[in-house]
Scaffold this motif. Structure first.
Motif, PDB file in Angstrom:
ATOM      1  N   GLU A  33      24.949  94.615  -1.568  1.00  0.00           N
ATOM      2  CA  GLU A  33      25.267  95.755  -0.414  1.00  0.00           C
ATOM      3  C   GLU A  33      24.295  96.928  -0.410  1.00  0.00           C
ATOM      4  O   GLU A  33      23.629  97.250  -1.310  1.00  0.00           O
ATOM      5  N   VAL A  34      24.071  97.325   0.836  1.00  0.00           N
ATOM      6  CA  VAL A  34      23.176  98.371   1.078  1.00  0.00           C
ATOM      7  C   VAL A  34      23.884  99.529   1.900  1.00  0.00           C
ATOM      8  O   VAL A  34      24.386  99.226   2.633  1.00  0.00           O
ATOM      9  N   GLY A  38      20.239 103.637   1.916  1.00  0.00           N
ATOM     10  CA  GLY A  38      19.315 102.670   1.497  1.00  0.00           C
ATOM     11  C   GLY A  38      19.479 102.168   0.049  1.00  0.00           C
ATOM     12  O   GLY A  38      18.616 101.560  -0.496  1.00  0.00           O
ATOM     13  N   ASN A  39      20.295 102.919  -0.684  1.00  0.00           N
ATOM     14  CA  ASN A  39      20.851 102.644  -2.127  1.00  0.00           C
ATOM     15  C   ASN A  39      21.376 100.827  -2.090  1.00  0.00           C
ATOM     16  O   ASN A  39      22.071 100.559  -1.193  1.00  0.00           O
ATOM     17  N   ILE A  40      20.970 100.477  -3.063  1.00  0.00           N
ATOM     18  CA  ILE A  40      21.269  98.819  -3.320  1.00  0.00           C
ATOM     19  C   ILE A  40      22.275  98.604  -4.369  1.00  0.00           C
ATOM     20  O   ILE A  40      21.994  99.191  -5.149  1.00  0.00           O
ATOM     21  N   PRO A 107      16.236 103.334  -3.265  1.00  0.00           N
ATOM     22  CA  PRO A 107      15.637 102.180  -2.209  1.00  0.00           C
ATOM     23  C   PRO A 107      14.243 101.612  -2.614  1.00  0.00           C
ATOM     24  O   PRO A 107      14.062 100.707  -2.025  1.00  0.00           O
ATOM     25  N   TYR A 109      14.031 100.257  -5.606  1.00  0.00           N
ATOM     26  CA  TYR A 109      14.338  99.301  -6.328  1.00  0.00           C
ATOM     27  C   TYR A 109      14.533  99.725  -8.016  1.00  0.00           C
ATOM     28  O   TYR A 109      14.321  98.985  -8.960  1.00  0.00           O
TER      29      TYR A 109
END
Length: 225
Positions: A33-34, A38-40, A107, A109
């Motif tokens: 999920e994002v 923009g955090n994953i 964002p 990674y």
């Protein structure tokens, strides 16, 4: 019969794995999920929590191994005493279901945080093969803790806010095992749950986790045959 050249619909830009993220190998990523920033969020379903890393806890398998090694050189009486000590050590926490983690990435990674174990009303708790995750409009994190038969709600720091246990659904008999797999949350905090072995549709729960009905049930048609 003539071939027509068309462009690819999707072309991978790059590939990133757990080692590149700095979280070790991803054992079985089951959902992603994002959020709006923009955090994953990645659910690593089969990750096994190392319980020996928790202060004051002893993993069952290591404890049993230690007893077995001592038993080879100890008398029956000494072995019995050591076994009782091990049972006292592992009584602090149930390690049988601690499989799975939530990896939260920036964002770019890089690792923001990881949720493996958490405090649940004063006790150490963990996941059991979680399969789904979603981010609510307020930024809270909802995780489908599949094999524990519950949904967990966390804040952005990984603190448990609420545990939604199995809802009471009169449509199912007593033998039904509630296993939430995927989920979504709307702006009113209603929870939409896809559960394993449920063919009535998507389970709708209200903001308190109470059953409110089914959504999108399959229409069954019958043939003359």
């Amino acid at each position: 019969g003539n071939p027509v050249i068309t462009p690819h619909a999707y072309v991978p830009a790059f590939v990133v794995d757990g080692e590149a993220m700095g979280v070790g190998e991803l054992t079985s990523p089951s959902d992603i999920e994002v959020d709006a920033d923009g955090n994953i969020y990645v659910v690593d379903m089969e990750y096994t929590v190392d319980m020996t890393a928790l202060e004051g806890q002893v993993a069952i398998d290591e404890a049993e191994t230690e007893v077995q090694e001592d038993a080879d050189v100890a008398t029956d009486e000494e072995t019995t005493e050591e076994t009782e000590e091990v049972e006292e050590d592992i009584a602090f926490v149930d390690t049988s279901g601690f499989h799975g983690r939530v990896v939260i990435l920036n964002p770019d990674y890089t690792v923001k945080s990881i949720i493996t174990t958490f405090d649940n009303k004063g006790k150490v708790d963990g996941f059991s093969y979680p399969e789904g995750i979603t981010i609510a409009h307020d930024g809270t994190i909802y995780v489908a803790d599949t094999m524990h038969g519950r949904i967990l709600r966390f804040d952005q720091k990984g603190n448990l806010i609420h545990e939604f246990k199995e809802p009471v659904i009169s449509y199912f008999d007593e033998e039904f095992s509630y296993k939430p797999s995927k989920l979504a949350v709307d702006t009113s905090n209603n929870i939409y749950v896809v559960a394993i072995s449920v063919n009535h549709g998507i389970i709708l729960l209200d903001e308190f986790g109470e059953f409110a009905g089914f959504v999108g049930a399959q229409q069954v048609t019958y043939s003359v045959v």
